[in-house]
Design an enzyme around this catalytic site. Structure first.
Site, PDB file in Angstrom:
ATOM      1  N   ALA A  65      -5.825 -36.156  27.688  1.00  0.00           N
ATOM      2  CA  ALA A  65      -6.928 -36.523  26.807  1.00  0.00           C
ATOM      3  C   ALA A  65      -7.142 -35.360  25.834  1.00  0.00           C
ATOM      4  O   ALA A  65      -6.792 -34.213  26.131  1.00  0.00           O
ATOM      5  CB  ALA A  65      -8.181 -36.777  27.626  1.00  0.00           C
ATOM      6  N   GLY A 109      -4.518 -37.178  31.285  1.00  0.00           N
ATOM      7  CA  GLY A 109      -4.626 -38.566  30.835  1.00  0.00           C
ATOM      8  C   GLY A 109      -3.278 -39.161  30.440  1.00  0.00           C
ATOM      9  O   GLY A 109      -3.098 -40.378  30.499  1.00  0.00           O
ATOM     10  N   GLU A 112      -1.832 -40.309  33.583  1.00  0.00           N
ATOM     11  CA  GLU A 112      -2.631 -41.476  34.012  1.00  0.00           C
ATOM     12  C   GLU A 112      -2.276 -42.714  33.194  1.00  0.00           C
ATOM     13  O   GLU A 112      -2.193 -43.827  33.728  1.00  0.00           O
ATOM     14  CB  GLU A 112      -4.128 -41.149  33.902  1.00  0.00           C
ATOM     15  N   GLU A 132      -6.045 -31.039  35.196  1.00  0.00           N
ATOM     16  CA  GLU A 132      -7.451 -31.006  34.759  1.00  0.00           C
ATOM     17  C   GLU A 132      -8.243 -29.897  35.429  1.00  0.00           C
ATOM     18  O   GLU A 132      -9.189 -29.364  34.866  1.00  0.00           O
ATOM     19  CB  GLU A 132      -8.128 -32.357  35.050  1.00  0.00           C
TER      20      GLU A 132
HETATM   21  N1  CO8 Z   1      -5.732 -31.943  23.815  1.00  0.00           N
HETATM   22  C1  CO8 Z   1      -5.787 -31.466  22.555  1.00  0.00           C
HETATM   23  N2  CO8 Z   1      -4.793 -30.750  21.989  1.00  0.00           N
HETATM   24  C2  CO8 Z   1      -3.705 -30.490  22.743  1.00  0.00           C
HETATM   25  C3  CO8 Z   1      -3.581 -30.953  24.059  1.00  0.00           C
HETATM   26  C4  CO8 Z   1      -4.661 -31.717  24.594  1.00  0.00           C
HETATM   27  N3  CO8 Z   1      -4.620 -32.239  25.835  1.00  0.00           N
HETATM   28  N4  CO8 Z   1      -2.397 -30.532  24.558  1.00  0.00           N
HETATM   29  C5  CO8 Z   1      -1.805 -29.839  23.572  1.00  0.00           C
HETATM   30  N5  CO8 Z   1      -2.582 -29.805  22.471  1.00  0.00           N
HETATM   31  C6  CO8 Z   1      -2.308 -29.159  21.194  1.00  0.00           C
HETATM   32  C7  CO8 Z   1      -2.446 -27.661  21.283  1.00  0.00           C
HETATM   33  O1  CO8 Z   1      -3.805 -27.277  21.149  1.00  0.00           O
HETATM   34  C8  CO8 Z   1      -1.601 -27.212  20.122  1.00  0.00           C
HETATM   35  O2  CO8 Z   1      -2.315 -27.393  18.926  1.00  0.00           O
HETATM   36  P1  CO8 Z   1      -2.310 -26.196  17.802  1.00  0.00           P
HETATM   37  O3  CO8 Z   1      -0.873 -26.085  17.392  1.00  0.00           O
HETATM   38  O4  CO8 Z   1      -3.210 -26.730  16.737  1.00  0.00           O
HETATM   39  O5  CO8 Z   1      -2.803 -24.978  18.479  1.00  0.00           O
HETATM   40  C9  CO8 Z   1      -0.471 -28.238  20.099  1.00  0.00           C
HETATM   41  O6  CO8 Z   1      -0.951 -29.374  20.841  1.00  0.00           O
HETATM   42  C10 CO8 Z   1       0.798 -27.744  20.767  1.00  0.00           C
HETATM   43  O7  CO8 Z   1       0.453 -27.291  22.060  1.00  0.00           O
HETATM   44  P2  CO8 Z   1       0.891 -25.844  22.630  1.00  0.00           P
HETATM   45  O8  CO8 Z   1       1.017 -24.856  21.526  1.00  0.00           O
HETATM   46  O9  CO8 Z   1      -0.022 -25.500  23.745  1.00  0.00           O
HETATM   47  O10 CO8 Z   1       2.362 -26.213  23.164  1.00  0.00           O
HETATM   48  P3  CO8 Z   1       3.140 -25.529  24.373  1.00  0.00           P
HETATM   49  O11 CO8 Z   1       4.526 -26.078  24.299  1.00  0.00           O
HETATM   50  O12 CO8 Z   1       2.974 -24.033  24.336  1.00  0.00           O
HETATM   51  O13 CO8 Z   1       2.411 -26.033  25.699  1.00  0.00           O
HETATM   52  C11 CO8 Z   1       1.406 -27.715  27.111  1.00  0.00           C
HETATM   53  C12 CO8 Z   1       2.454 -27.398  26.012  1.00  0.00           C
HETATM   54  C13 CO8 Z   1       1.808 -27.037  28.425  1.00  0.00           C
HETATM   55  C14 CO8 Z   1       1.408 -29.224  27.281  1.00  0.00           C
HETATM   56  C15 CO8 Z   1       0.024 -27.197  26.682  1.00  0.00           C
HETATM   57  O14 CO8 Z   1      -0.249 -27.676  25.362  1.00  0.00           O
HETATM   58  C16 CO8 Z   1      -1.103 -27.669  27.566  1.00  0.00           C
HETATM   59  O15 CO8 Z   1      -1.302 -27.099  28.626  1.00  0.00           O
HETATM   60  N6  CO8 Z   1      -1.854 -28.679  27.116  1.00  0.00           N
HETATM   61  C17 CO8 Z   1      -3.013 -29.179  27.847  1.00  0.00           C
HETATM   62  C18 CO8 Z   1      -2.580 -30.006  29.048  1.00  0.00           C
HETATM   63  C19 CO8 Z   1      -3.810 -30.468  29.797  1.00  0.00           C
HETATM   64  O16 CO8 Z   1      -4.590 -29.696  30.293  1.00  0.00           O
HETATM   65  N7  CO8 Z   1      -3.966 -31.779  29.883  1.00  0.00           N
HETATM   66  C20 CO8 Z   1      -5.106 -32.398  30.541  1.00  0.00           C
HETATM   67  C21 CO8 Z   1      -6.199 -32.652  29.535  1.00  0.00           C
HETATM   68  S1  CO8 Z   1      -7.686 -33.219  30.282  1.00  0.00           S
HETATM   69  C22 CO8 Z   1      -7.379 -34.844  30.615  1.00  0.00           C
HETATM   70  O17 CO8 Z   1      -6.358 -35.388  30.292  1.00  0.00           O
HETATM   71  C23 CO8 Z   1      -8.474 -35.581  31.329  1.00  0.00           C
HETATM   72  C24 CO8 Z   1      -8.108 -37.025  31.451  1.00  0.00           C
HETATM   73  C25 CO8 Z   1      -9.352 -37.752  31.735  1.00  0.00           C
HETATM   74  C26 CO8 Z   1      -9.291 -39.140  31.102  1.00  0.00           C
HETATM   75  C27 CO8 Z   1     -10.632 -39.626  30.908  1.00  0.00           C
HETATM   76  C28 CO8 Z   1     -10.642 -40.973  30.250  1.00  0.00           C
HETATM   77  C29 CO8 Z   1     -11.133 -42.010  31.163  1.00  0.00           C
END
Ligand code: CO8
Length: 258
Positions: A65, A109, A112, A132
């Site tokens: 998400a 998400g 999911e 998360e």
């Molecule tokens: N949300 C927003 N932006 C994101 C997300 C995200 N989940 N994941 C990555 N991005 C963005 C980064 O901020 C970055 O943007 P920018 O270039 O502007 O800084 C861009 O994507 C590229 O990401 P990275 O530079 O971090 O890329 P890496 O290759 O270094 O890392 C990862 C990749 C490991 C995937 C890393 O981006 C990461 O850890 N992302 C977050 C993963 C995460 O925590 N996901 C869970 C989110 S919470 C959730 O999903 C709750 C679900 C609940 C659902 C509820 C509905 C019912």
């Protein structure tokens, strides 16, 4: 409709939805999830479509998400507005089969969303996780319920509590993923599986989908009873007559209800 965050196309009898927010690794914001719902509505209504594939990019199916969009939520925003939950169940309610074609990250998400689909076909680059906990929250779109059903309690606890990622090989071994294929073949494999399904009798496809899903809803006896009732009703279909006649006559069936 012009979509901002997804690409929608048809390939034969398959509807293809490609998540398309590359700069945010396909992070799932409210608009994107609404757009998935809208595209699914269209494919469900389209008699020319028998199965649907949802995919992302080479790098990410979806990295979760959109964290930025919910970072400042209050409890009231989340609860009263039903803001990020209201549109998430649309994939689950789709009556036509939906395949998740996953390469790269399927996190939070994103994992999911893949699990809401009927089947996951993964590239060997796929990484699944429910990280998360690192953000001070928990899975909110079914992760704590669908993951243990798919991979068992031990691995589900491991993923949700440590936030570690599971690669495609481990995911297949654990039962989360139906097939793992080389990344450059993954979408073709998913489209081909979807085209195969779309070639069968649609009512039978829907009966099978509904019956298998029942296995996760109630007791074994109720599930068996449901299956038997649906099985009996299949004999009311022209397609059953055609399928069996074709077998006896050693020819390819021409299903009427596709
Ligand atoms: N949300 C927003 N932006 C994101 C997300 C995200 N989940 N994941 C990555 N991005 C963005 C980064 O901020 C970055 O943007 P920018 O270039 O502007 O800084 C861009 O994507 C590229 O990401 P990275 O530079 O971090 O890329 P890496 O290759 O270094 O890392 C990862 C990749 C490991 C995937 C890393 O981006 C990461 O850890 N992302 C977050 C993963 C995460 O925590 N996901 C869970 C989110 S919470 C959730 O999903 C709750 C679900 C609940 C659902 C509820 C509905 C019912």
């Amino acid at each position: 409709m012009n979509y901002e965050n997804i690409l929608v196309e048809t390939r034969g009898r398959v509807g293809l939805i490609t998540l398309n927010r590359p700069k945010a690794l396909n992070a799932l914001n409210d608009t994107l999830v609404d757009e998935i719902g809208h595209a699914l509505d269209g494919f469900e209504a389209d008699e020319g479509i028998g199965a649907i594939v949802i995919t992302g990019s080479e790098k990410a199916f979806a990295a979760g998400a959109d964290i930025g969009a919910m970072a400042n939520f209050s409890y009231m925003d989340a609860y009263k507005g039903d803001y990020i939950t209201r549109n998430w169940e649309r994939v689950k309610t789709c009556r036509k089969p939906v395949i998740a074609a996953v390469a790269g990250f399927a996190l939070g998400g994103g994992c999911e969303l893949a699990m809401m689909c009927d089947m996951i076909i993964a590239a060997d680059t796929a990484k699944f996780g429910q990280p998360e906990i690192k953000l001070g929250i928990l899975p909110g779109a079914g992760g704590t319920q669908r993951l243990p059903r798919a991979v068992g309690k031990a691995k589900a606890m491991d993923l949700c509590l440590t936030a570690r990622f599971m690669d495609a090989t481990e995911a297949e071994r654990a039962g989360l993923v139906a097939r793992v294929v080389p990344a450059d073949k993954m979408l073709d494999e998913a489209l081909s599986a979807a085209e195969t399904i779309a070639g069968y009798s649609l009512p039978v496809v829907m009966m099978i989908k509904e019956s298998v899903n029942r296995a996760f809803e109630g007791s074994l006896n109720e599930g068996l009873l449901f299956e038997r009732r649906v099985f009996h009703s299949a004999f009311a279909l022209d397609d059953q007559k055609e399928g069996m006649a074709a077998f006896v006559e050693k020819r390819k069936p021409e299903f009427k209800h596709r």
